[in-house]
Design a protein around this motif. Structure first.
Motif, mmCIF file in Angstrom:
data_model
loop_
_atom_site.group_PDB
_atom_site.id
_atom_site.type_symbol
_atom_site.label_atom_id
_atom_site.label_comp_id
_atom_site.label_asym_id
_atom_site.label_seq_id
_atom_site.Cartn_x
_atom_site.Cartn_y
_atom_site.Cartn_z
ATOM 1 N N ALA A 1 122.576 53.903 67.594
ATOM 2 C CA ALA A 1 122.839 54.618 66.339
ATOM 3 C C ALA A 1 123.855 53.838 65.509
ATOM 4 O O ALA A 1 123.707 53.728 64.287
ATOM 5 C CB ALA A 1 123.372 56.014 66.654
ATOM 6 N N TYR B 1 114.899 55.667 69.084
ATOM 7 C CA TYR B 1 114.854 57.078 69.474
ATOM 8 C C TYR B 1 115.187 57.239 70.961
ATOM 9 O O TYR B 1 115.913 58.157 71.348
ATOM 10 C CB TYR B 1 113.483 57.679 69.162
ATOM 11 N N ALA C 1 119.063 56.645 70.995
ATOM 12 C CA ALA C 1 119.987 57.521 70.251
ATOM 13 C C ALA C 1 119.546 58.982 70.209
ATOM 14 O O ALA C 1 120.328 59.855 69.818
ATOM 15 C CB ALA C 1 120.145 56.993 68.826
ATOM 16 N N PRO D 1 117.436 62.619 69.229
ATOM 17 C CA PRO D 1 117.204 63.332 67.969
ATOM 18 C C PRO D 1 118.374 63.222 66.987
ATOM 19 O O PRO D 1 118.185 63.335 65.779
ATOM 20 C CB PRO D 1 117.026 64.798 68.402
ATOM 21 N N ASP D 2 119.584 62.982 67.513
ATOM 22 C CA ASP D 2 120.765 62.882 66.639
ATOM 23 C C ASP D 2 120.591 61.872 65.516
ATOM 24 O O ASP D 2 121.075 62.096 64.398
ATOM 25 C CB ASP D 2 121.988 62.460 67.463
ATOM 26 N N ILE D 3 119.944 60.763 65.825
ATOM 27 C CA ILE D 3 119.804 59.723 64.793
ATOM 28 C C ILE D 3 118.878 60.217 63.677
ATOM 29 O O ILE D 3 119.041 59.855 62.512
ATOM 30 C CB ILE D 3 119.331 58.361 65.386
ATOM 31 N N TYR E 1 118.714 63.431 62.706
ATOM 32 C CA TYR E 1 119.548 64.330 61.901
ATOM 33 C C TYR E 1 120.495 63.536 61.004
ATOM 34 O O TYR E 1 120.675 63.863 59.833
ATOM 35 C CB TYR E 1 120.361 65.276 62.801
ATOM 36 N N LYS E 2 121.099 62.475 61.567
ATOM 37 C CA LYS E 2 122.071 61.679 60.784
ATOM 38 C C LYS E 2 121.381 61.015 59.594
ATOM 39 O O LYS E 2 121.906 61.022 58.476
ATOM 40 C CB LYS E 2 122.711 60.610 61.674
ATOM 41 N N GLU F 1 120.694 63.580 57.010
ATOM 42 C CA GLU F 1 121.945 63.957 56.325
ATOM 43 C C GLU F 1 122.323 62.930 55.266
ATOM 44 O O GLU F 1 122.872 63.269 54.219
ATOM 45 C CB GLU F 1 123.089 64.002 57.337
ATOM 46 N N LEU G 1 111.866 68.784 64.387
ATOM 47 C CA LEU G 1 112.768 67.791 63.784
ATOM 48 C C LEU G 1 112.565 67.685 62.273
ATOM 49 O O LEU G 1 113.377 67.086 61.574
ATOM 50 C CB LEU G 1 112.549 66.412 64.416
#
Ligand code: C5P
Length: 231
Positions: A14, A38, A41, A43-45, A47-48, A51, A79
């Motif tokens: 990430a 993926y 990192a 699912p966080d990547i 979301y980031k 964002e 997602l």
């Protein structure tokens, strides 16, 4: 659906990805998160990146028995990415189940099918995969199966984009990796075209990785793709 350049963020963390994206200074490229990033990192990547305002193509190329892919598609639909994909070689039942899950989630996620990888050439198709039909016919046939199964488009090479639009429909999406500025830098890709040629050939989206990520000036390389393909 507007034409766009999708940047393949083939990084292993990430941190590296966010550093790469920060160089774009407020520009929000459409990015592709593939299995390397993926699996590292999670699912966080996704979301980031969302964002930050980036649209996301989650390129996990699902290919398994229909039940497994259907249930995985249900999980991935949460997602709310802009685009995700599976392998058309998994068959119509597999594609239909995934499409049902993605559509019933009610979001805007587009589901597309990989036809033949752009690294696959005629020799490999014939001698390793034991597929005797010409590449263009294989891609066209897989694309027709994908459309009949309720998908939104396919991943193919720019060289096949026109044929896919003819046999399916002009609005059936062609998302095309295998993009290079010149022949010398093809690397492991076989069926390639420049951004300008991909535009002429009718690709809807070009997916560009190393020509941007490995460039001395990645933002300039991205802008060059946009100028040649979109503008
Ligand atoms: O670096 P390069 O421009 O070759 O990257 C192409 C990207 O598109 C990679 O992330 C690769 O996994 C993906 N891809 C592809 N061919 C397909 C489907 C996806 O090259 N048929």
């Amino acid at each position: 659906m507007g034409k766009d350049v999708i940047v393949a963020c083939d990084f292993s963390s990430a941190e590296e990805t966010l550093r790469f994206l920060s160089a774009f200074h407020g520009r929000k490229p459409y990015i592709k998160i593939g299995m390397e990033l993926y699996y590292s990192a999670g699912p966080d990547i996704v979301y980031k990146a969302k964002e930050m305002g980036c649209r996301v193509f989650l390129d996990l190329k699902l290919h398994d028995i229909p039940n497994t892919v259907k249930k995985t598609a249900a999980v991935l639909s949460r997602l709310e990415v802009d685009m995700t994909n599976l392998h058309a070689a998994g068959g119509s039942q597999m594609m239909r189940g995934a499409a049902e899950e993605i559509k019933s989630a009610g979001g805007k996620t587009l589901l597309i099918a990989v036809t033949q990888l752009t690294s696959t050439g005629d020799e490999m198709l014939k001698n390793e995969l034991l597929i005797g039909a010409p590449m263009e016919d294989v891609v066209a046939s897989y694309a027709k199966n994908a459309m009949a199964s309720g998908l939104d488009g396919v991943v193919c090479s720019p060289l096949e984009a026109g044929r896919v639009h003819t046999v399916c429909s002009p609005s059936f999406l062609t998302v095309t990796p295998g993009v290079r500025f010149d022949e010398a830098s093809r690397g492991d890709q076989t069926r390639i075209a420049t951004p300008a040629r991909a535009k002429v050939l009718g690709s809807d989206y070009i997916v560009v990785g190393r020509p941007i990520t490995a460039a001395a000036d990645p933002v300039a390389a991205y802008e060059r793709c946009v100028a040649d393909f979109v503008d």
